[in-house]
Design a protein around this motif. Structure first.
Motif: not given
Length: 398
Positions: A340-346
């Motif tokens: 999950t990449p940095s600064f991801s939401w969900g």
């Protein structure tokens, strides 16, 4: 004594992402202490850092006309310290392709190499943190090494609770202000270190090697399996095995966490679980920031690697060998993505969006201030730099 500088090897720094997005290599915790704290204690000297430019304000470099540069992933021991203390000027201590230490009367960086220095071969075994999985894989041995150094010629505080049972109490050390209530401490297979003002709540069961830092908390009924470190001001609950929690992070509820590393300012919601063993028992593959592909760890057990400021919602499930970047908010049904990449939401089922920087920054500031810790301009600059560096990783629709 010369000036001590802990340098980031560029290859190792990449291999230790996402943790080195927000800190130098030597600021990683393995065992009881950070690597930088180990060197400061062994050499009885302050240390400084040679690291990425955007980290340098928070981790400054101090140099002189006589500098000893030490590989930031290298953990000290008596043999290394002896060699470093007698290292001649303009010389380097090496092992194969690894530059361990360099003594120089001028500024030096690892990309300059050591061809201009007298090279001394170090033939003894040593511990070098190269990959993210080394942090938990080597943690038990580092707890033992740190325990011996920290507790040498000191006397533990008394354990006064009549309802706590200890196995091998000589291998248990309790700092001042710590509280242990109605728990089982088993130090037969490794030491147990309980830091200043730490709290072990009722019904906790601990198997050493184990360390909990200053102000750390084990919630009621916590089950700690060997080779686990709880960094300062962190709270842990549920079942935890062979994990390293850097500091200021919470897993306060039930759920399993195994063979995992959490950075600082992380939070795992209630009933968050991770898998650390594949059904076919084959070796675990983990996302590599070097190749942007999965790499074979060679380990049968490997769980979750989570960068600073990241959070997981209740009942989140992480697959075997999962990597979560910096400042991620992950939630939802089903197993989450392997990376999950940095600064991801969900979440993997619901889909992801970019975690807007100003919103992520506000949450980080609030998270830190709730612990009465200052979130300063340096912290903001670091997060901004990581946001920009990782932009290309977020290939979902924003």
């Amino acid at each position: 004594m010369p000036t001590i500088i802990l340098f980031d090897d560029p290859v190792i720094r990449l291999q230790l992402l996402p943790f080195t997005y927000t800190r130098p290599v030597s600021a990683i915790r393995c065992g009881i202490s950070k690597i930088s704290e180990k060197w400061s204690s062994w050499l009885d000297e302050d240390v400084s850092y040679q690291t990425a430019d955007y980290l340098s304000a928070a981790f400054p470099l101090v140099s002189s006309s006589d500098n000893i540069y030490i590989n930031g992933g290298l953990c000290p021991d008596a043999g290394l310290v002896e060699e470093i203390q007698k290292l001649p000027p303009q010389s380097a201590l090496v092992s194969g392709n690894d530059i361990l230490t360099v003594r120089s009367n001028a500024a030096w960086q690892s990309d300059m190499g050591v061809s201009d220095f007298a090279q001394l071969i170090y033939a003894k075994p040593f511990t070098l943190i190269r990959n993210v999985w080394d942090i938990f894989a080597l943690n038990g041995e580092q707890i033992k090494a740190d325990f011996g150094k920290i507790t040498a010629n000191r006397v533990s505080e008394a354990l006064n609770d009549p309802f706590t049972h200890c196995y091998n109490p000589a291998n248990i050390f309790i700092e001042s202000g710590a509280t242990v209530k109605a728990s089982i401490l088993n130090a037969e297979n490794g030491p147990i270190y309980i830091g200043k003002d730490a709290l072990i709540q009722e019904g906790s069961m601990i198997q050493g090697p184990f360390s909990i830092g200053e102000g750390g908390v084990l919630a009621q009924g916590t089950k700690i399996r060997p080779n686990t470190t709880v960094g300062p001001f962190s709270k842990l609950g549920g079942e935890v095995s062979n994990c390293v929690i850097f500091g200021y992070s919470n897993k306060g509820h039930d759920g399993y966490l195994g063979n995992s590393v959490l950075g600082e300012w992380c939070n795992l919601g209630a009933n968050t679980n991770n898998s650390n063993l594949k059904n076919d028992h084959s070796s675990v593959k983990l996302h590599s920031y070097v190749s942007n592909n999965l790499v074979d760890t060679g380990l049968r057990f490997c769980g979750l690697m989570m960068g600073d400021y990241s959070k997981a919602g209740i009942s989140t499930m992480f697959n075997t060998g999962s990597v979560v970047g910096v400042s991620v908010n992950v939630f939802g049904a089903g197993f989450q993505a392997k990376h999950t990449p940095s600064f991801s939401w969900g979440g993997n089922a619901e889909g992801f969006a970019e975690y807007r920087f100003q919103k992520a920054l506000h949450v980080a500031q609030d998270t830190v201030s709730r612990r009465n810790v200052t979130f300063g301009e340096d912290d903001e600059r670091i997060l901004k730099a990581v946001f920009e560096q990782t932009r290309e990783q977020r290939d979902f629709e924003c």
